[in-house]
Design an enzyme around this catalytic site. Structure first.
Site, PDB file in Angstrom:
ATOM      1  N   GLY A  20       0.835  -1.194   0.000  1.00 54.66           N
ATOM      2  CA  GLY A  20       0.000   0.000   0.000  1.00 54.66           C
ATOM      3  C   GLY A  20       0.867   1.239   0.000  1.00 54.66           C
ATOM      4  O   GLY A  20       2.074   1.184   0.251  1.00 54.66           O
ATOM      5  N   GLU A  69       0.031  -1.599  -6.949  1.00 58.84           N
ATOM      6  CA  GLU A  69      -0.657  -0.445  -7.530  1.00 58.84           C
ATOM      7  C   GLU A  69       0.321   0.675  -7.813  1.00 58.84           C
ATOM      8  O   GLU A  69       0.355   1.262  -8.877  1.00 58.84           O
ATOM      9  CB  GLU A  69      -1.667   0.125  -6.528  1.00 58.84           C
ATOM     10  CG  GLU A  69      -2.700  -0.808  -6.056  1.00 58.84           C
ATOM     11  CD  GLU A  69      -3.508  -0.176  -4.937  1.00 58.84           C
ATOM     12  OE1 GLU A  69      -4.671  -0.535  -4.806  1.00 58.84           O
ATOM     13  OE2 GLU A  69      -2.977   0.679  -4.189  1.00 58.84           O
ATOM     14  N   ASN A  95      -9.070   8.209   3.981  1.00 63.13           N
ATOM     15  CA  ASN A  95      -8.757   8.276   2.559  1.00 63.13           C
ATOM     16  C   ASN A  95      -9.709   7.418   1.712  1.00 63.13           C
ATOM     17  O   ASN A  95     -10.313   7.896   0.769  1.00 63.13           O
ATOM     18  CB  ASN A  95      -7.318   7.805   2.294  1.00 63.13           C
ATOM     19  CG  ASN A  95      -6.299   8.649   3.036  1.00 63.13           C
ATOM     20  OD1 ASN A  95      -6.486   9.843   3.202  1.00 63.13           O
ATOM     21  ND2 ASN A  95      -5.239   8.021   3.501  1.00 63.13           N
ATOM     22  N   GLY A 101      -6.982  -0.060  -2.999  1.00 61.87           N
ATOM     23  CA  GLY A 101      -6.886  -1.392  -3.576  1.00 61.87           C
ATOM     24  C   GLY A 101      -6.703  -2.481  -2.536  1.00 61.87           C
ATOM     25  O   GLY A 101      -6.565  -3.655  -2.889  1.00 61.87           O
TER      26      GLY A 101
END
Lengths: 515, 515
Positions: free
Chosen positions: A266, A291, A381, A385
Site C-alpha cells: 500500500g 498499484e 482516505n 486497492g
C-alpha cells in the site's frame, strides 16, 4: 514549445484541437460525469481542473468526478473548495475534500480500485460525459500515451463522449513505451486476461481511442506532487524487521522461495519502510505486482534485489524522482504501468499469489481491520486497492503502529469501529511489538495471539480483561456488546483511550504459554 | 454387491485394499489432519466418519477435520458429540457442532470456500495426513469419480499421505462423466484457468491420484440427506418478486440481456425461492455458475428457462431428488460439478460477471452485511462462498426477511454486530418490503434508501431517528457509537428489539422524496 509539442503529438490535425485550459474546461457542463487521470498523486490532469475551479467561482457548476485514485497538486482540495464536486469516487487523500466529505457535502463513493471501470463499462454508474487525461504523447492514430500513472484513464477515454487531453510537455519522453494498456472484454464472453507474471506485456503502449472523440488538446508543463513518504523510523523499522523475519521463516519452512512471491505494498511511509527492509534480507529476484511504485521499489531495483515491478503509477519523493525521471531509460525493461483494473485484478492477484501488505488504521482482537474510518465515522482516505489484494492474494498482511497520538489511542481494540477487511481476509498482523500469524486459527486463538504479539503493553491487560470477560459469555467470537465500542466512545469524549485502561479493575495477567 | 463393485472399481488390485469402515478408520490417528469429501450435505463419506466416532467412544482421539463445506447425515454432530473434532474448517451447519463451537470447545476456522485448498497446497495449514473421499467409481489408474459433490476432494486426495475411498454402490452410475476436475498450477507460475463459460470443460471426469496412496476401499451404500429447503412463502415470494422486477428493469436499461449473467445463489430456502421466481420472468437461456445446485436449478432446467448449470454439488429435496437421480442422464449435458476452488474462483467469477445472490442474517443502514454471527458473537453456519462471489461478481445481492422471530428482531440495524461483507461488496439489498439499489451511492444516501426500501415499517422510524441523530454528529458514515449496538444489547437482554422502538422519542417521519 510548439516544436516539442510537434514531436509529442503525431495526430495530423492536432493544431485544430489546440485550446487553452479555460476553453477546454468550458466543454464540461453542470451535472456532467467526468473521468480524470491521476492515481496516487501521479499523472493527474493539471490545468483543466484548475480552470474548472476558476470558472465555478463565477459560474457555479457541480460534477461527478471519477479518477484513478488520489490527485496531486491540491486539485481535489481546490475543486472541493470551489464546490465543483457533487460526487467523488473512488479514492482521495485531500484534507479539504476529506472535511467536505465528512460534513456530508460531497457524496464520496469509496470503492475497490479494480471495480470502478467494471461498473462504468456495464453502465452501472451512468454515462461518462468527458474524460480529461494527462498524456506524454499522442500517436498518429490518436493513441494516448499516459504519464506517470494509468489508473482508470484507459476506460475513461474509451467510454467518454469527449476526451480532453492535457499534453504535458514537461513529462519525460522516456515514458513512451513504459505502459501496457489492455482492456478486458465484455462479460460474459470475456477471455482470460493473459498476465501470467509481473513482466507480462499483453497490450499496447498507448490508450487506443477514436481520434474523433479528442475534443481538445491543452499543452501543459506541470509536475506531479512529490510523495510525502517519510523515512523509516524506529517503529516502522521494527515492523519491517518482524515481517522480514517472518518471510525468512516462511522460506525456511519451504512455504516461500527466496524470491518470495510478487509483492504488493500500500501507499505510505509504513509500507514503504517495510519494502525498504527487504534490502536487508536474504532475498533475491524479487518482483512487485502492485498499484503504486514508490521510492523503495526503485531502491530495490537499483540494489539488484528486485528484478521487475508492475504497477499502475509511480509516486516518488523529490530526491528519488530526480534519480528516476532523469534516467527512466535505466528502468524501462524492469517496470511496467498498467490500468488499475489490471494491476488490481482479483484473478491475476490470485493467479500470481501476491503477498499483500497494507496499512490498517486499527484492528480488533479477532483480526478485523478498519482501513478507512477514524473512530468509525470519519473518512480518512478510502479502501483503495487493499481489498482487491487482501481478499485474493496468497498472504494478506496488515501493518500499523500499536498506538497513535503518542499512545493515547490503541490501534488494537476490542471491536473495530468500522470493518473494511473481515477476519477472513487477514492472515498476518504486525506492529512494532511483534507479528501475529493468524493462519488456521479460530477467533479465540486469534485474540490471544493478537493481544500478546501486537498490542502495546500498556493496553494489553485491558484487552485481555475484555477478552476474558467476553469469553465467559460464550460464542465463536466472544464479545461484551455493552463494552465493545467503549474504547472509541472514550476516545471521542477524551481524545484518548487511557481511561479505559485505568478503569480496568484487575489487570488480567497475560499468560505466555497460550501463544 | 461384489458384482456392482467390480463394475465400479476398475483398479486391478482393489480387492486387496478392501476393508471395513472400522479398519479404515483405524488409519486415522490422534492429532491427524483429515480431509473429507462433502459439500452442502452432498457426497460426504458416510461410514468411516461414523466408525471414527464409535472408536473415539472407547479410545478417545481428536483430529483437525477439513471438508468441502457442510456434511449430511448428522455426521458433524456425531463427530462433535464424540469429541473427535479439535479443529474444523471451513464450514458447517450442524446444530450440535455449532453449540460446541460456540462453547469454545471446537476451534472452528470459518473460511472463504475457495481458499481452503489454496492454503493447504501452499502448506499454510500444515500437512494433510488422510483423505476420506466418497466415490461413485474408481478408474483403472486409480482415478476417483466423486459422487454428488466435488468440494475440496480433489486436492485432499492429491495432497494427503493416504486416501480412504468410500465406494458408494448406491450412487447413480450416471454420475460418471458429470464432473470436471482441474487443479490450478502452483504459484507464481500458474497459467490462466481456461473456464470461459459455465459449460467449459477443462479437466478430467475423475480425480487423478497416485493409486499407491489409496490405502483403503470401503464399500458403502448410504444416501445423502435430503435438502431441508422449504417451499416459497409469501415473504420469500415477495423478495423474489422485487428482485425479478429489478432484473427486468436492468434488461430494459440495457445493463443486462434477457439471459442475465451466470447466476450464483447461496444455499437455503430464500435463495431457492428467488431462483424459482425466475421461472416467471421474461428471461431465457439462463445459466448458473454457483456452488450448489438446488431444486430450483433443476426446475429451471426442466422448464427450458435455464440452459446450463455449473456447481460444486447437488443438494435436493426428496421429491426433486427422485426425479433427478433416477434420470440423471437427462441432465448430463447441462450440468457440471467442479472443485469448489473452481466454482468459487475469484478470477472466474470476475471474468464471467456472476450475479451473486446470498442470504444475510442482518445488514445495517449503510449496507454492511452480517452473514454468520447471531447477535455478533454466536456462529450460525459460516461465510461459505458468499465472499468469493460478492466481492468479485458483477452484481452482489443480499436478501433476507426484514424481521426474524415473529418481528421481535429487525434484520436492518443501525450497526451490524459482525461484518462479513463490507458496504463495498454490497450492491443490492432486498427484503419482502422492497429492494435498495445502492450502486453509486454514498453512505448517507445508502442509509436513506435502505431504511425506506428494506426495513420493516415498525422499525423504520427508530432507524430513521438513529440516522438523523448520527448525521448531526457528522462523518462519512455517521454513527452514535453509544447507541450503535443498543439494538443487539436489547435483543440479548429481552429476546426482542421492540423496546428500542418504544423508546424512540419522536418517530421521525420518513420523507418519500429522498429515495
Amino acid at each position: 514549445m510548439n516544436e516539442v509539442a510537434q514531436q509529442r503529438c503525431q495526430l495530423p490535425d492536432w493544431r485544430e484541437r489546440l485550446m487553452s485550459a479555460d476553453e477546454a474546461a468550458a466543454l464540461i457542463e453542470d451535472g456532467m460525469v467526468v473521468g480524470m487521470s491521476g492515481f496516487t498523486r501521479a499523472g493527474e490532469a493539471k490545468d483543466v481542473p484548475l480552470a474548472l475551479a476558476r470558472r465555478a467561482e463565477r459560474d457555479p457548476l457541480q460534477i461527478t468526478l471519477m479518477t484513478g485514485a488520489s490527485l496531486g497538486n491540491d486539485i481535489d482540495g481546490i475543486l472541493s473548495d470551489a464546490h465543483v464536486l457533487a460526487r467523488r469516487m473512488p479514492f482521495q487523500v485531500d484534507r479539504h475534500l476529506r472535511a467536505a466529505i465528512n460534513r456530508g457535502e460531497v457524496m464520496f463513493i469509496d470503492q475497490h480500485l479494480s471495480e470502478t471501470v467494471e461498473l462504468l463499462r456495464n453502465k452501472q454508474l451512468g454515462k461518462l460525459d468527458v474524460a480529461v487525461i494527462e498524456a506524454a504523447a499522442i500517436t498518429a492514430e490518436g493513441g494516448i500515451v499516459p504519464t506517470a500513472s494509468v489508473g482508470n484513464s484507459t476506460s475513461f477515454a474509451i467510454l467518454a463522449d469527449k476526451v480532453i487531453v492535457e499534453l504535458n510537455l514537461a513529462s519525460p519522453e522516456a515514458l513512451i513505451g513504459l505502459h501496457d494498456i489492455y482492456v478486458p472484454g465484455m462479460r460474459p464472453d470475456r477471455q482470460p486476461i493473459p498476465v501470467t507474471a509481473p513482466d507480462s506485456r499483453i497490450g499496447t503502449p498507448y490508450i487506443p481511442v477514436d481520434p474523433d472523440k479528442i475534443a481538445a488538446i491543452v499543452l501543459t508543463h506541470g509536475h506531479d506532487s512529490p510523495s510525502t513518504v517519510t523515512p523509516p523510523n524506529e517503529a516502522t523499522r521494527d515492523i519491517a524487521r518482524h515481517l522480514i523475519g517472518f518471510f525468512e521463516h516462511e522460506v525456511e519452512q519451504g512455504r516461500l522461495t527466496s524470491s518470495l512471491l510478487p509483492l504488493q505494498a500500500g501507499i505510505g511511509s509504513m509500507a514503504n519502510a517495510v519494502m525498504h527492509g527487504l534490502m536487508e534480507g536474504p532475498f533475491e529476484n524479487l518482483t512487485m505486482y502492485s498499484e503504486v511504485l514508490q521510492d523503495s521499489t526503485f531502491d530495490l531495483l537499483d540494489s539488484g534485489k528486485m528484478i521487475f515491478a508492475s504497477g499502475s503509477s509511480i509516486t516518488l519523493s523529490s530526491s528519488c524522482g530526480q534519480r528516476v525521471w532523469n534516467h527512466l531509460e535505466r528502468y524501462r525493461d524492469r517496470v511496467v504501468l498498467r490500468p488499475q483494473e489490471l494491476s488490481n485484478q482479483p484473478g491475476i492477484v490470485r493467479r500470481l499469489g501476491v503477498i499483500a501488505i497494507n496499512t490498517a488504521l486499527e484492528f480488533d482482537i479477532y483480526g478485523n481491520v478498519n482501513s478507512t474510518h477514524v473512530n468509525g465515522t470519519h473518512m480518512m482516505n478510502g479502501i483503495g486497492g487493499s481489498g482487491d489484494f487482501a481478499r485474493n492474494g496468497q498472504l494478506s498482511v496488515f501493518i500499523t503502529t500499536a498506538t497513535a497520538k503518542a499512545g493515547d489511542l490503541s490501534s488494537v481494540v476490542p471491536f473495530v469501529s468500522h470493518v473494511d477487511h473481515s477476519e477472513h481476509d487477514v492472515d498476518i498482523l504486525v506492529t512494532e511489538h511483534g507479528l501475529a500469524d493468524l493462519r488456521g486459527l479460530a477467533p479465540r486463538e486469534r485474540a490471544r495471539r493478537i493481544i500478546d504479539c501486537c498490542a502495546d503493553p500498556y493496553y494489553r491487560p485491558a484487552l485481555a480483561a475484555y477478552f476474558e470477560a467476553a469469553s465467559e459469555r460464550g460464542g465463536h467470537t466472544p464479545h461484551c456488546l455493552e463494552q465493545a465500542l467503549s474504547w472509541h466512545i472514550t476516545a471521542r469524549r477524551d481524545g484518548s483511550m487511557r481511561s479505559v485502561v485505568e478503569a480496568t479493575p484487575t489487570p488480567a495477567p497475560v499468560a505466555d504459554d497460550h501463544v
